[in-house]
Design a protein around this motif. Structure first.
Motif, PDB file in Angstrom:
ATOM      1  N   GLY A 122      14.788   6.089  -2.249  1.00  0.00           N
ATOM      2  CA  GLY A 122      15.101   4.880  -1.501  1.00  0.00           C
ATOM      3  C   GLY A 122      14.690   4.995  -0.050  1.00  0.00           C
ATOM      4  N   LEU A 123      14.911   6.189   0.516  1.00  0.00           N
ATOM      5  CA  LEU A 123      14.551   6.423   1.913  1.00  0.00           C
ATOM      6  C   LEU A 123      13.039   6.368   2.106  1.00  0.00           C
ATOM      7  CD1 LEU A 123      15.469   7.240   4.793  1.00  0.00           C
ATOM      8  CD2 LEU A 123      15.251   9.632   4.064  1.00  0.00           C
ATOM      9  N   ILE A 124      12.295   7.028   1.195  1.00  0.00           N
ATOM     10  CA  ILE A 124      10.844   7.110   1.335  1.00  0.00           C
ATOM     11  C   ILE A 124      10.166   5.782   1.021  1.00  0.00           C
ATOM     12  CG2 ILE A 124       8.740   8.180   0.435  1.00  0.00           C
ATOM     13  CD1 ILE A 124      10.387  10.727  -0.046  1.00  0.00           C
ATOM     14  N   LEU A 125      10.436   5.225  -0.154  1.00  0.00           N
ATOM     15  CA  LEU A 125       9.725   4.025  -0.591  1.00  0.00           C
ATOM     16  C   LEU A 125      10.160   2.782   0.169  1.00  0.00           C
ATOM     17  CD1 LEU A 125       8.709   5.782  -2.997  1.00  0.00           C
ATOM     18  CD2 LEU A 125       8.967   3.738  -4.403  1.00  0.00           C
ATOM     19  N   ASP A 126      11.455   2.534   0.192  1.00  0.00           N
ATOM     20  CA  ASP A 126      11.938   1.256   0.721  1.00  0.00           C
ATOM     21  C   ASP A 126      12.209   1.293   2.221  1.00  0.00           C
ATOM     22  OD1 ASP A 126      12.020  -0.062  -1.847  1.00  0.00           O
ATOM     23  OD2 ASP A 126      13.703   1.233  -2.323  1.00  0.00           O
ATOM     24  N   ALA A 183      18.073  -3.279  -8.888  1.00  0.00           N
ATOM     25  CA  ALA A 183      16.747  -3.198  -8.255  1.00  0.00           C
ATOM     26  C   ALA A 183      16.624  -2.011  -7.313  1.00  0.00           C
ATOM     27  CB  ALA A 183      16.457  -4.498  -7.505  1.00  0.00           C
ATOM     28  N   LEU A 184      17.678  -1.724  -6.564  1.00  0.00           N
ATOM     29  CA  LEU A 184      17.642  -0.625  -5.592  1.00  0.00           C
ATOM     30  C   LEU A 184      18.394   0.601  -6.082  1.00  0.00           C
ATOM     31  CD1 LEU A 184      18.065  -2.410  -2.122  1.00  0.00           C
ATOM     32  CD2 LEU A 184      15.972  -1.623  -3.243  1.00  0.00           C
ATOM     33  N   TYR A 185      18.547   0.709  -7.397  1.00  0.00           N
ATOM     34  CA  TYR A 185      19.188   1.910  -7.931  1.00  0.00           C
ATOM     35  C   TYR A 185      18.140   3.014  -8.016  1.00  0.00           C
ATOM     36  CZ  TYR A 185      21.654   5.172 -10.924  1.00  0.00           C
ATOM     37  OH  TYR A 185      22.250   6.316 -11.423  1.00  0.00           O
ATOM     38  N   ASN A 186      18.139   3.861  -7.015  1.00  0.00           N
ATOM     39  CA  ASN A 186      17.185   4.959  -6.914  1.00  0.00           C
ATOM     40  C   ASN A 186      17.901   6.222  -6.473  1.00  0.00           C
ATOM     41  OD1 ASN A 186      14.811   3.213  -7.223  1.00  0.00           O
ATOM     42  ND2 ASN A 186      15.272   2.494  -5.162  1.00  0.00           N
ATOM     43  N   THR A 232       0.838  -1.209   0.000  1.00  0.00           N
ATOM     44  CA  THR A 232       0.000   0.000   0.000  1.00  0.00           C
ATOM     45  C   THR A 232       0.864   1.246   0.000  1.00  0.00           C
ATOM     46  OG1 THR A 232      -1.755  -1.175   1.191  1.00  0.00           O
ATOM     47  CG2 THR A 232      -1.817   1.235   1.227  1.00  0.00           C
ATOM     48  N   TRP A 233       1.849   1.293   0.873  1.00  0.00           N
ATOM     49  CA  TRP A 233       2.752   2.446   0.964  1.00  0.00           C
ATOM     50  C   TRP A 233       3.467   2.666  -0.367  1.00  0.00           C
ATOM     51  CZ3 TRP A 233       3.947   6.347   4.301  1.00  0.00           C
ATOM     52  CH2 TRP A 233       5.167   7.021   4.090  1.00  0.00           C
ATOM     53  N   GLN A 234       4.045   1.607  -0.913  1.00  0.00           N
ATOM     54  CA  GLN A 234       4.843   1.764  -2.116  1.00  0.00           C
ATOM     55  C   GLN A 234       3.986   2.092  -3.336  1.00  0.00           C
ATOM     56  OE1 GLN A 234       7.997  -0.872  -3.005  1.00  0.00           O
ATOM     57  NE2 GLN A 234       9.061  -0.383  -1.111  1.00  0.00           N
ATOM     58  N   TYR A 235       2.784   1.541  -3.397  1.00  0.00           N
ATOM     59  CA  TYR A 235       1.929   1.849  -4.548  1.00  0.00           C
ATOM     60  C   TYR A 235       1.643   3.340  -4.614  1.00  0.00           C
ATOM     61  CZ  TYR A 235      -2.016   2.288  -7.696  1.00  0.00           C
ATOM     62  OH  TYR A 235      -2.838   2.704  -8.728  1.00  0.00           O
ATOM     63  N   PHE A 236       1.166   3.918  -3.513  1.00  0.00           N
ATOM     64  CA  PHE A 236       0.754   5.323  -3.547  1.00  0.00           C
ATOM     65  C   PHE A 236       1.948   6.274  -3.633  1.00  0.00           C
ATOM     66  CE2 PHE A 236      -3.066   3.291  -1.856  1.00  0.00           C
ATOM     67  CZ  PHE A 236      -4.024   3.880  -2.671  1.00  0.00           C
ATOM     68  N   MET A 237       3.046   5.956  -2.957  1.00  0.00           N
ATOM     69  CA  MET A 237       4.240   6.787  -3.073  1.00  0.00           C
ATOM     70  C   MET A 237       4.833   6.694  -4.472  1.00  0.00           C
ATOM     71  SD  MET A 237       4.758   8.380  -0.188  1.00  0.00           S
ATOM     72  CE  MET A 237       2.969   8.539  -0.158  1.00  0.00           C
TER      73      MET A 237
END
Length: 256
Positions: free
Chosen positions: A150-154, A142-145, A108-113
């Protein structure tokens, strides 16, 4: 204690170690030309990526440094040494419920962010577009952001999922490690036969590859587990796997 490490230390560092081991396995698999039939993009298409693999490695390590720092603080806050030395572990039923809840919260968090970072032109241009420089995804990218993404989503998303689910540090080891494996697999750029993750989850490497293409940039925002929010909110792009004329596979959208 496992290998002399507490559950808290394992929960902090195991996902990092597993990330490089699992993505490293995909690098090795990619060396076998005989498996090119299972690639979602021909090797030649990797030239579409406008960032070097060395830069990707550095970017991932930066994100993981933030991830480790937040995890250490999180586990420090929840760890109360004043409690009994022998900590009671929850039942398997409770653990499964906590893991499912954590997966739902993280999705849910990752979808909306994630979706908002596409809708907001400023955020997309200055933050999220960094991840989309990998038009042809590969495992260790995969984690190249952007660090903020990276801080917000993951990192924050994982912390919120951990806290809301009420899981302890030991369960957190499994949750964060599995989430890492799933994220790497979603970006592996391959559709290997017998991959259990592709059988269990509709959200997989082909599903996410659609999102990395220009025609799918407004679809398939869900990650890393389920596709429910895409289906509920009309951003789901179904696909079919077809063989490319030049070899390999392609996830092609199904048009209405």
């Amino acid at each position: 204690m496992v290998f002399g490490l507490s559950d808290e230390m394992l929960g902090t560092f195991a996902p990092v170690v597993v990330y490089w081991i699992y993505s490293g396995l995909y690098v090795l698999v990619g060396k076998f030309g005989s498996l090119d039939a299972y690639r979602l993009h021909p090797r030649a298409e990797e030239t579409k990526n406008i960032v070097s693999k060395g830069t990707v490695v550095k970017g991932v390590l930066i994100q993981q440094a933030f991830q480790v720092a937040v995890a250490l603080v999180l586990f420090l806050l929840i760890n109360d040494d004043s409690q009994n030395a022998v900590k009671l572990q929850p039942s398997l039923f409770v653990v499964v419920g906590q893991l499912m809840l954590a997966m739902f919260v993280l999705d849910t968090w990752q979808y909306f962010m994630h979706r908002y970072m596409h809708i907001n032109k400023f955020l997309y241009k200055h933050i999220h577009s960094k991840h989309h420089t990998l038009v042809v995804p590969y495992a260790f990218g995969a984690l190249y952001n952007h660090p903020l993404e990276g801080l917000i989503l993951d990192t924050i998303g994982g912390a919120i999922s951990f806290l809301i689910s009420g899981m302890n540090a030991r369960t957190g080891v499994f949750f964060f490690t599995f989430a890492t494996i799933k994220t790497v697999d979603d970006h592996c750029g391959m559709w290997l036969p017998g991959n259990i993750l592709h059988v269990v989850f509709d959200n997989n490497s082909a599903y996410h590859d659609i999102h990395h293409q220009l025609y799918g940039s407004k679809y398939n925002f869900s990650q890393p587990f389920f596709v429910m929010w895409d289906k509920i909110l009309g951003t789901h792009m179904p696909y079919t796997l077809q063989k490319r004329k030049q070899g390999g596979l392609e996830a092609r959208p199904i048009k209405d």
